[in-house]
Design an enzyme around this catalytic site. Structure first.
Site, PDB file in Angstrom:
ATOM      1  N   HIS A 108      29.013 -23.811 -78.932  1.00  0.00           N
ATOM      2  CA  HIS A 108      28.937 -22.389 -79.231  1.00  0.00           C
ATOM      3  C   HIS A 108      28.131 -22.122 -80.493  1.00  0.00           C
ATOM      4  O   HIS A 108      27.937 -22.998 -81.326  1.00  0.00           O
ATOM      5  CB  HIS A 108      30.339 -21.793 -79.388  1.00  0.00           C
ATOM      6  CG  HIS A 108      31.106 -22.334 -80.557  1.00  0.00           C
ATOM      7  ND1 HIS A 108      31.681 -23.589 -80.564  1.00  0.00           N
ATOM      8  CD2 HIS A 108      31.400 -21.780 -81.766  1.00  0.00           C
ATOM      9  CE1 HIS A 108      32.295 -23.791 -81.711  1.00  0.00           C
ATOM     10  NE2 HIS A 108      32.135 -22.708 -82.470  1.00  0.00           N
ATOM     11  N   ASP A 110      28.391 -19.276 -83.651  1.00  0.00           N
ATOM     12  CA  ASP A 110      29.455 -18.452 -84.218  1.00  0.00           C
ATOM     13  C   ASP A 110      29.162 -16.963 -84.069  1.00  0.00           C
ATOM     14  O   ASP A 110      28.012 -16.521 -84.176  1.00  0.00           O
ATOM     15  CB  ASP A 110      29.644 -18.774 -85.701  1.00  0.00           C
ATOM     16  CG  ASP A 110      30.236 -20.147 -85.928  1.00  0.00           C
ATOM     17  OD1 ASP A 110      31.018 -20.599 -85.071  1.00  0.00           O
ATOM     18  OD2 ASP A 110      29.919 -20.771 -86.959  1.00  0.00           O
ATOM     19  N   HIS A 257      27.213 -25.823 -82.089  1.00  0.00           N
ATOM     20  CA  HIS A 257      28.052 -26.922 -82.557  1.00  0.00           C
ATOM     21  C   HIS A 257      29.292 -27.056 -81.688  1.00  0.00           C
ATOM     22  O   HIS A 257      29.682 -26.141 -80.968  1.00  0.00           O
ATOM     23  CB  HIS A 257      28.422 -26.769 -84.031  1.00  0.00           C
ATOM     24  CG  HIS A 257      29.089 -25.475 -84.386  1.00  0.00           C
ATOM     25  ND1 HIS A 257      28.398 -24.287 -84.510  1.00  0.00           N
ATOM     26  CD2 HIS A 257      30.384 -25.177 -84.653  1.00  0.00           C
ATOM     27  CE1 HIS A 257      29.226 -23.317 -84.826  1.00  0.00           C
ATOM     28  NE2 HIS A 257      30.449 -23.829 -84.912  1.00  0.00           N
ATOM     29  N   ARG A 272      35.761 -22.268 -94.236  1.00  0.00           N
ATOM     30  CA  ARG A 272      34.399 -21.847 -93.892  1.00  0.00           C
ATOM     31  C   ARG A 272      34.063 -20.508 -94.524  1.00  0.00           C
ATOM     32  O   ARG A 272      34.863 -19.566 -94.469  1.00  0.00           O
ATOM     33  CB  ARG A 272      34.281 -21.732 -92.370  1.00  0.00           C
ATOM     34  CG  ARG A 272      32.881 -21.507 -91.858  1.00  0.00           C
ATOM     35  CD  ARG A 272      32.872 -21.397 -90.346  1.00  0.00           C
ATOM     36  NE  ARG A 272      33.043 -20.018 -89.900  1.00  0.00           N
ATOM     37  CZ  ARG A 272      33.244 -19.663 -88.639  1.00  0.00           C
ATOM     38  NH1 ARG A 272      33.354 -20.575 -87.697  1.00  0.00           N
ATOM     39  NH2 ARG A 272      33.369 -18.388 -88.304  1.00  0.00           N
TER      40      ARG A 272
END
Length: 286
Positions: A108, A110, A257, A272
């Protein structure tokens, strides 16, 4: 072979070590907790553009340091999965252990459900399993370039719908229409032009893309299945083995990723910070 990327203002340098020919590089001899010069930041940004994802070992940043570094590349966004009471809302904590199996194990990009999806994310490893928990990255510019010519021609100019509810309705325990009130599904090009490099990349992913606009449902599903599968080619990937304190910084506009959830029931904790991007577009001149 390592090459030196020279910082333009202070005469400093960091070393760039490619992980694979296709994607990924480790940057060494640099301390992200310091206030880096504009020249060094420019060099890091260029390394990101060149390699799609860059890694830094042994940083052990606290939250303030992580945010300070990420902010050098743009405005930070807040993810809807971040608890409202959290003191640093720009940080998304991703923690899994014996009571929570990892759920990021799909290819995917983000937040493609945003009108302006992220430029990229800076991910910090706080706690890692003894073995497993690697993250894989795929170069979606190469994924596009390796497609047969007829497929490239077919998808040029097409758009697809990206929907937050496909993943986060269940995770946030909300009905799709509740999420859509705040984050309505977005239409983005199937092939996007990178705003800094001008390169074309595939911009559909199995997590958030629901269908291709204006295409028969069965035909859309079959075509998307082919396009999703391109990320799984090992020849356009790198695989990063995490160590405590390591940092990954990926270009969300040109890569996908996959966080391997092979470590259950061991514990893995990451934090993150995500940098806001702009509206994806396709340029016939790219």
């Amino acid at each position: 072979m390592a090459t030196a990327a020279q910082a333009s203002r202070m005469g400093r340098a960091f070393e760039v070590h490619k992980l694979t020919p296709a994607i990924g590089a480790e940057l060494s001899d640099i301390n992200l907790s310091e206030r880096l010069s504009d020249g060094i930041i420019a060099d890091i940004r260029q390394a990101l553009l060149d390699h799609k994802v860059i890694f830094f070992r042994d940083q052990n940043l606290d939250r303030e340091q992580l945010l300070n570094f990420a902010k050098r590349f743009g405005t930070l966004e807040i993810h809807p999965a971040t608890p409202k009471e959290q003191p640093h809302p720009e940080i998304l904590r991703i923690a899994h252990g014996e009571k929570s199996r990892g759920q990021e194990n799909m290819w995917h990009s983000d937040v493609t459900w945003r009108a302006e999806p992220s430029l990229g994310s800076v991910l910090s490893a706080l706690e890692i399993p003894h073995v497993g928990g690697d993250t894989l990255f795929a170069n979606m510019n190469l994924a596009y370039e390796k497609l047969p010519q007829d497929i490239r021609e077919q998808i040029t100019g097409l758009t697809a719908i990206h929907d937050i509810a496909r993943v986060f309705a269940k995770r946030l325990n909300k009905k799709p229409e509740e999420l859509h009130d705040q984050y309505p599904p977005q239409e983005h090009p199937v092939v996007r032009t990178h705003p800094e490099t001008g390169l074309r990349s595939l911009y559909v992913n199995s997590a958030f893309t629901s269908h291709i606009t204006g295409m028969d449902g069965g035909e859309s599903k079959a075509l998307l299945k082919k396009l999703y599968a391109t990320a799984a080619n090992p020849e356009i990937q790198c695989r990063f083995k995490w160590t405590k304190g390591a940092i990954a910084f990926w270009d969300n506009r040109a890569s996908q990723h996959f966080a391997a959830s092979d470590y259950f029931p061991a514990r893995r904790v990451m934090e993150r910070a995500t940098i806001a991007g702009d509206r994806p577009y396709f340029s016939a001149d790219s």
